[in-house]
Design an enzyme around this catalytic site. Structure first.
Site, mmCIF file in Angstrom:
data_model
loop_
_atom_site.group_PDB
_atom_site.id
_atom_site.type_symbol
_atom_site.label_atom_id
_atom_site.label_comp_id
_atom_site.label_asym_id
_atom_site.label_seq_id
_atom_site.Cartn_x
_atom_site.Cartn_y
_atom_site.Cartn_z
ATOM 1 N N ASP A 1 37.660 -43.518 26.076
ATOM 2 C CA ASP A 1 38.039 -42.862 24.829
ATOM 3 C C ASP A 1 36.858 -41.993 24.363
ATOM 4 O O ASP A 1 36.356 -41.195 25.145
ATOM 5 C CB ASP A 1 38.448 -43.916 23.787
ATOM 6 C CG ASP A 1 39.127 -43.304 22.572
ATOM 7 O OD1 ASP A 1 40.335 -43.026 22.645
ATOM 8 O OD2 ASP A 1 38.444 -43.086 21.558
ATOM 9 N N TYR B 1 36.031 -38.184 13.896
ATOM 10 C CA TYR B 1 36.911 -37.077 14.284
ATOM 11 C C TYR B 1 36.545 -35.804 13.531
ATOM 12 O O TYR B 1 36.546 -34.707 14.096
ATOM 13 C CB TYR B 1 38.368 -37.460 14.027
ATOM 14 C CG TYR B 1 38.929 -38.383 15.074
ATOM 15 C CD1 TYR B 1 39.864 -37.923 16.001
ATOM 16 C CD2 TYR B 1 38.525 -39.710 15.164
ATOM 17 C CE1 TYR B 1 40.379 -38.760 16.971
ATOM 18 C CE2 TYR B 1 39.025 -40.556 16.138
ATOM 19 C CZ TYR B 1 39.951 -40.078 17.038
ATOM 20 O OH TYR B 1 40.444 -40.902 18.007
ATOM 21 N N HIS C 1 44.997 -47.022 28.601
ATOM 22 C CA HIS C 1 43.847 -46.426 27.927
ATOM 23 C C HIS C 1 42.795 -47.466 27.541
ATOM 24 O O HIS C 1 41.604 -47.182 27.546
ATOM 25 C CB HIS C 1 44.359 -45.702 26.676
ATOM 26 C CG HIS C 1 43.330 -44.903 25.966
ATOM 27 N ND1 HIS C 1 42.864 -43.699 26.433
ATOM 28 C CD2 HIS C 1 42.676 -45.127 24.797
ATOM 29 C CE1 HIS C 1 41.971 -43.212 25.590
ATOM 30 N NE2 HIS C 1 41.839 -44.062 24.586
#
Length: 382
Positions: free
Chosen positions: A180, A308, A358
């Site tokens: 990730d 982010y 993931h």
């Protein structure tokens, strides 16, 4: 006290915080929903109610807190930021130091099934020559690293902090691994400390799958499917919110454990092995709830989402080609495309798996550990 001090750390959550969590869960104000839409509008109410009920009445934080505390943990201050990390030394004296990095919505709890095999392969049916001294930091702003206190915590700044951490621990030659966000930070660490990093292994992919219209020719069917999912805006709403208005989102997540649970659980639903219908079919439910509980108890919904906002400027930005050897393990739901990875990285090992997803360290720890071992065997022993 020197800023370079490394202090022992032990997780010890006040009982009143757990009682508050249980009380809030019991008083959740549940939203309405449309009939018959499944997961297409988001997480169904009945599913979150079921998980919340187990979180309140069945899940035992203290047991998982004790399991985490079996691993030596520390904190140190780097670049003005508190950094929490696990540091698990191998019994094998010649083990290679390895710094492993999680992403969002992950935490060091992701690594509970891989730390043992990585540090002590002899005890897990492996070759002692494949042993690692594992350093697993909590990202700045995540979990026990606590909230960030200033802006500018980009992937590169985190990579510089990791280089400082490894130097502070006395490691001058080491490997880097990540999934990730960790799959962005670990290669950056190779660029920051090219004379120290012997190799970079990631699970997921390297780089952002962007093509000019004529560049998709020759991609395999699997690669075209990954490219399509990556560019499907229906699955990227969470990232758009966190990269633009993380503070507004945080009011709901910080005040409502059901909100925090739903926000993270949706990613486990979408990113785990598609062969499974529900997250708890793909990962251990208690391990997933430990991850969610860490976000809740540390109050890091806002500061983790800020990653982010801070990182948005770097998404898809060209970076200097890295000559450090890279290995990539691609699991179902990952967006890894070799042609993309090789634009800016020296890829010496590429593996694709049909099991897992993931959250590979949780879903397919055997496959991930095996691929990490094989990659570092290749770059350190030829």
């Amino acid at each position: 006290m020197s800023h370079n001090d490394i202090r022992p750390f032990r997780i010890d959550v006040p009982q009143q915080d757990l009682e508050d969590l249980h009380d809030r869960l019991s008083r959740t104000r549940w939203p309405d929903e449309l009939p018959g839409v499944g997961w297409s509008y988001g997480v169904p109410v009945a599913y979150v109610r079921k998980l919340a009920g187990y979180w309140r009445d069945g899940y035992d934080w203290r047991a998982h807190e004790a399991a985490l505390n079996e691993h030596p943990q520390f904190t140190t201050e780097i670049d003005g930021q508190n950094v929490h990390f696990l540091h698990v030394r191998s019994p094998e004296p010649d083990a290679l130091p390895l710094i492993i990095t999680h992403g969002w919505p992950g935490s060091v709890a992701e690594f509970m099934k891989v730390i043992g095999p990585l540090t002590d392969p002899r005890a897990h049916g492996g070759d002692p020559a494949d042993a690692f001294h594992v350093v697993a930091p909590s990202l700045p702003g995540f979990g026990f690293s606590g909230p960030t206190r200033d802006t500018g915590w980009t992937f590169r700044r985190i990579a510089r902090a990791w280089a400082t951490l490894m130097e502070r621990l006395g490691y001058d030659r080491y490997g880097a691994q990540g999934g990730d966000t960790g799959a962005l930070i670990s290669p950056e660490l190779g660029r920051v400390a090219p004379d120290r990093v012997v190799g970079v292994h990631v699970n997921g992919g390297l780089g952002f799958p962007t093509f000019a219209p004529d560049e998709t020719e020759g991609l395999t069917e699997a690669e075209l499917e990954r490219y399509g999912v990556y560019n499907d805006s229906d699955h990227t709403g969470y990232a758009m919110i966190q990269s633009t208005r993380p503070q507004t989102l945080a009011f709901g997540l910080h005040d409502s454990p059901a909100g925090q649970l739903a926000w993270i659980t949706e990613k486990f639903k979408e990113w785990t092995d598609p062969a499974h219908d529900l997250p708890e079919d793909a990962v251990d439910l208690d391990q997933m709830l430990t991850d969610v509980t860490i976000y809740w108890l540390t109050g890091t919904a806002a500061s983790s989402a800020r990653l982010y906002k801070e990182g948005a400027a770097e998404w898809g930005r060209p970076v200097p080609p890295s000559k450090i050897p890279h290995g990539v393990a691609v699991f179902p739901t990952d967006s890894g495309i070799r042609r993309i990875a090789e634009r800016e990285h020296e890829v010496v090992r590429w593996s694709e798996f049909d099991r897992g997803g993931h959250f590979a360290a949780m879903e397919a720890p055997d496959l991930l550990v095996g691929d990490i071992r094989a990659f570092f065997r290749l770059v350190t022993r030829g």
